[in-house]
Design an enzyme around this catalytic site. Structure first.
Site, mmCIF file in Angstrom:
data_model
loop_
_atom_site.group_PDB
_atom_site.id
_atom_site.type_symbol
_atom_site.label_atom_id
_atom_site.label_comp_id
_atom_site.label_asym_id
_atom_site.label_seq_id
_atom_site.Cartn_x
_atom_site.Cartn_y
_atom_site.Cartn_z
ATOM 1 N N TRP B 328 1.077 -1.564 -0.579
ATOM 2 C CA TRP B 328 -0.071 0.215 -0.141
ATOM 3 C C TRP B 328 1.104 0.974 0.228
ATOM 4 O O TRP B 328 0.727 2.144 -0.770
ATOM 5 C CB TRP B 328 -0.686 -0.352 1.157
ATOM 6 C CG TRP B 328 -1.724 1.328 1.217
ATOM 7 C CD1 TRP B 328 -3.593 1.371 0.718
ATOM 8 C CD2 TRP B 328 -1.760 1.995 2.023
ATOM 9 N NE1 TRP B 328 -3.781 2.571 0.979
ATOM 10 C CE2 TRP B 328 -2.260 3.119 1.657
ATOM 11 C CE3 TRP B 328 -0.434 2.908 2.184
ATOM 12 C CZ2 TRP B 328 -2.755 4.313 2.443
ATOM 13 C CZ3 TRP B 328 -0.546 4.140 2.988
ATOM 14 C CH2 TRP B 328 -1.397 4.880 3.213
ATOM 15 N N HIS B 329 2.584 1.010 0.968
ATOM 16 C CA HIS B 329 2.896 2.203 0.396
ATOM 17 C C HIS B 329 3.291 2.599 -0.557
ATOM 18 O O HIS B 329 4.347 4.099 -0.304
ATOM 19 C CB HIS B 329 3.468 2.521 1.698
ATOM 20 C CG HIS B 329 3.167 2.461 3.323
ATOM 21 N ND1 HIS B 329 2.085 0.767 3.628
ATOM 22 C CD2 HIS B 329 3.326 3.340 3.682
ATOM 23 C CE1 HIS B 329 1.913 2.010 5.246
ATOM 24 N NE2 HIS B 329 1.908 3.220 5.274
ATOM 25 N N GLY B 330 4.023 1.632 -0.902
ATOM 26 C CA GLY B 330 4.669 1.883 -2.807
ATOM 27 C C GLY B 330 4.618 0.361 -3.618
ATOM 28 O O GLY B 330 4.561 -0.087 -3.013
#
Lengths: 314, 496
Positions: B328-330
């Site tokens: 989700w963060h990258g």
């Protein structure tokens, strides 16, 4: 009761905003780099329409003319609005704003930077021109015209964004007034050897760049429309470093010849002081602050010469 | 539009003034228009994605109620809607990463394929608003909430500008009723307004004075071209400063968002609760990015079975959640590794809990002492800081190299010979940074002891509050990292 409370709240909020504005203005003033002058602040302190002569141009203007001496000894009521690296477009906008603020009867323009077509030079020089300039139509027009990078324009209105990092370098003088006198005069005591002024013996000419000519025409028109006498001159100077080829200075003198031929038919006097350098009796060991700029001794000598030889017969 | 931009400083007062002056019935429409404008300032075209996600989830919510007596239809509606939303997210965020991964895998078995790159910008805040919209949909599907019938109210729920691009990922239960009742909110509440201003100011302080100043050092140490020259103590300092930077950056954003919403009469959920005071990794995730952690808990971990299906399944679920959290963060392996590393921390913590408790019993170790708590906090902080290296590094390789440099190039003299003063920030910047960290520490300590600094501030006299806000603004303008010469640094979490 509720209404009264509301009004009280609004009043307190307005007072807070006003105090905050004052605080931000003071902080901006403190951190602003004053080493290049802060002339707009000084001009704003003048009584409206009290100045007769406005001096515009580059560092050669403020290093050459002592406006305090002009007033004290010759009764010429002038103000120094020249800034380091003031290009031709900047000069035009400075004249426009100065006319709005003071409506002088004479503008003395030191025309060194007419030979090139730079709109701005370094960021520091551009800031020294804009910072403190009153907010208004002229400033807006000038910023939009001269600052190409749109993201940077805001910092010419809110220069705290540019200078705030100077908190690291703050010293006592930053909390006092600027280096200029109340007439915007500069006084440089430092002495360094000046470089000998190379004088072009021929009357060769070189046309000035189109962009610069455009703003020169605007300046002339502006003065004509406002019934202001425009006087132009160039102060003599040598090469930047000893041993440099003087060809660059000769090229500039060709441009000065061209400008003379361009403006004189319009009734605008143009004094090329390179042609009178011997009469100035410059002492290259004592009259210069650096290779090209006069210190206070050279400034006094040059100022007296200009008045006593009738160049400043206002 | 960045919160720390002059554009926002002009935008927000206009929003507030008009909001206070217009009839209360149309307040939500004004905020909706402002929210869309706020988003369009970044890239007008990409507002269509926001609109698409909004329309799809809005209609799906209505269909879910219409077909409430048909579980099969409901499942189809939910599945299609999730597919569309996560499809958008996949295309814009992960497509290139997936293509590159496939290319690399094929390359390993010597199959060469032509390079394909999808030229798409990563829409700002896409993960935040899609997760928020999806949470609404699942809540409606589960019958936890009734669907919103007014499209504009729902659109504002998805796009509410203070939390649009970097959260908190609000729950419909909390935000929707507040938006519905905006017309009933008493706006002229000086305590609320000053409290909101103070929160915004604190957020700007965290972002501009601490995070962006620490970033100058961090960027130097993590520079892909030069990082290999640094020894243990440069890397250690860079690692610790990044730990500080990411917290101040994200908590700063959240504080501004909560403050701005408060001024508009909306209470957003808190996203941080002194995370670096955590005594375990589990505790850390209860305190860090709370809105995302609870989202994963409610909409992924529990549906996967949580801890109800045996230990092994629980551990697997934890790893799935943390792996996806990393993703989700990258779109990068280092993000996924960062997530999985936290998963390993969690699983190890869970698996060794009984052994550690037994060990403490055998050693007759008291666990309620300050020193034991400090030890646990220090261990947790260190584990989190090491994991942040994977998060910040440009690649897995760089992270491993930096950690190897950390343990292999012992050079304590750089703490004394002035080396650290030449890595992006000078001595005066260090002074400001250290002083600011002390302020941050004091505020965090207050929160840790159960006191609410924002509430305590709002209870002080008006003059005191005004003086603090006044000098706070001047100090941030003076000591903040911004302006000409600096690019207004984006909030780190914008890219997620």
């Amino acid at each position: 009761m509720k209404r009264l409370k509301y009004i009280k709240g609004m009043a307190l909020f307005i007072v807070f905003i006003c105090l905050l504005y004052i605080g931000i203005c003071y902080t901006t003033w403190v951190v602003r780099d004053k080493s290049l002058g802060n002339i707009w602040v000084k001009l704003r302190e003048q009584k409206k329409d009290s100045i007769d002569v406005i001096f515009l141009g580059t560092s050669h203007q403020f290093c050459s003319i002592d406006v305090d001496l002009l007033y004290e000894e010759y009764g010429i009521n002038g103000f120094m609005l020249a800034t380091s690296g003031q290009t031709m477009p900047m000069t035009y906008y400075a004249a426009k704003e100065a006319i709005r603020m003071q409506h002088p009867s004479v503008i003395v323009f030191e025309a060194l930077y007419c030979h090139h077509d730079f709109r701005t030079l370094t960021d520091g020089m551009t800031h020294s021109f804009f910072d403190g300039m009153p907010y208004g139509a002229v400033k807006k027009e000038a910023v939009e015209d001269l600052i190409e990078d749109e993201s940077q324009r805001i910092y010419y209105y809110l220069d705290l964004g540019y200078f705030h990092n100077r908190w690291k370098d703050l010293k006592e003088p930053d909390f006092h007034c600027t280096m200029n006198s109340s007439r915007g005069n500069y006084h440089f005591e430092e002495t360094n050897p000046g470089s000998v002024v190379p004088v072009l013996e021929t009357d060769e000419k070189r046309e000035i760049p189109e962009g610069t000519l455009y703003y020169l025409d605007l300046l002339i028109k502006l003065c004509q429309e406002n019934n202001i006498r425009l006087v132009m001159y160039v102060a003599p100077f040598g090469v930047l470093n000893e041993g440099d080829d003087p060809a660059g200075v000769y090229e500039m003198q060709k441009s000065f010849h061209w400008i003379r031929d361009y403006v004189e038919p319009m009734g605008i006097p143009f004094y090329n002081l390179f042609e009178h350098v011997e009469e100035l009796h410059l002492d290259y060991g004592a009259d210069f602050m650096d290779a090209q700029h006069f210190n206070f001794r050279g400034q006094e000598k040059f100022t007296r010469f200009m008045v006593e030889n009738g160049y400043f017969d206002f | 539009m960045l919160f720390n931009s002059l554009q926002f400083l002009a935008f927000f007062p206009v929003v507030v003034i008009v909001y206070f002056l217009i009839p209360s019935k149309i307040r939500y429409l004004w905020l909706l228009a402002c929210s869309y404008y706020f988003y369009m300032c970044w890239n007008p075209k990409y507002v269509l994605l926001l609109l698409a996600s909004t329309v799809v989830t809005y209609l799906a919510g209505l269909f879910l109620v219409r077909w409430s007596d048909s579980p099969k239809r409901k499942k189809w509606v939910l599945a299609i809607c999730l597919l569309i939303n996560f499809g958008i997210l996949f295309v814009f965020k992960y497509a290139n990463f997936a293509i590159q991964t496939i290319e690399k895998l094929l390359g390993l078995v010597h199959i060469t394929v032509p390079e394909v790159t999808i030229r798409l910008l990563l829409p700002v805040g896409i993960s935040f608003y899609i997760f928020q919209a999806v949470s609404y949909l699942i809540d409606v599907y589960r019958g936890d909430i009734k669907p919103e019938r007014n499209f504009f109210i729902y659109a504002l729920f998805v796009s509410f500008f203070p939390q649009l691009v970097a959260g908190p990922i609000e729950r419909s239960r909390n935000l929707l009723p507040q938006i519905r009742n905006l017309n009933k909110t008493h706006l002229w509440d000086s305590k609320r307004l000053l409290g909101g201003c103070a929160l915004m100011l604190y957020g700007f302080f965290l972002k501009m004075v601490i995070a962006d100043r620490a970033a100058l050092f961090v960027d130097t140490v993590f520079d892909v071209e030069k990082y290999s020259v640094y020894g243990s103590f440069e890397v250690l300092t860079g690692m610790l400063l990044f730990t500080l930077q990411i917290y101040c950056d994200f908590a700063g954003y959240t504080s501004i968002a909560i403050g701005a919403a408060k001024i508009l009469g909306v209470e957003l959920m808190d996203n941080f609760n002194t995370p670096y005071f955590a005594v375990s990794i589990k505790d850390f995730w209860n305190r860090w990015h709370i809105s995302l952690s609870t989202w994963f808990r409610d909409y992924l971990y529990f549906p996967l079975g949580g801890s109800r299906k045996g230990k092994l399944r629980k551990y697997l679920n934890i790893m799935i959640v943390f792996g996806l959290s990393g993703m989700w963060h990258g779109a990068g392996w280092h993000y996924i590794f960062w997530g999985l590393l936290h998963g390993v921390y969690r699983v190890t913590g869970e698996a060794t809990l009984k052994i550690r408790q037994k060990w403490n019993q055998i050693c007759k170790k008291r666990t309620d002492t300050f020193s034991h708590q400090l030890w646990k906090r220090t261990c947790t902080f260190s584990l989190v800081a090491v994991a942040w290296v994977f998060f910040r590094a440009a690649s897995l390789r760089q992270a491993v190299d930096l950690l190897f440099q950390l343990v292999s190039r012992f050079n304590p003299w750089v703490l004394f010979d002035g080396t650290l003063l030449n890595l992006g920030i000078d001595a005066k910047d260090w002074n400001v940074l250290i002083l600011s960290i002390l302020i941050l520490f004091a505020v965090s300590l207050c929160r840790h002891w159960g006191k609410q600094p924002a509430k305590a501030f709002a209870e002080q006299g008006l003059l005191f509050q005004a003086v603090v806000i006044y000098f706070g603004i001047i100090a941030i303008l003076l000591f903040g990292v911004y302006g000409a010469g600096y690019e207004a640094a984006q909030f780190i979490y914008f890219q997620f």
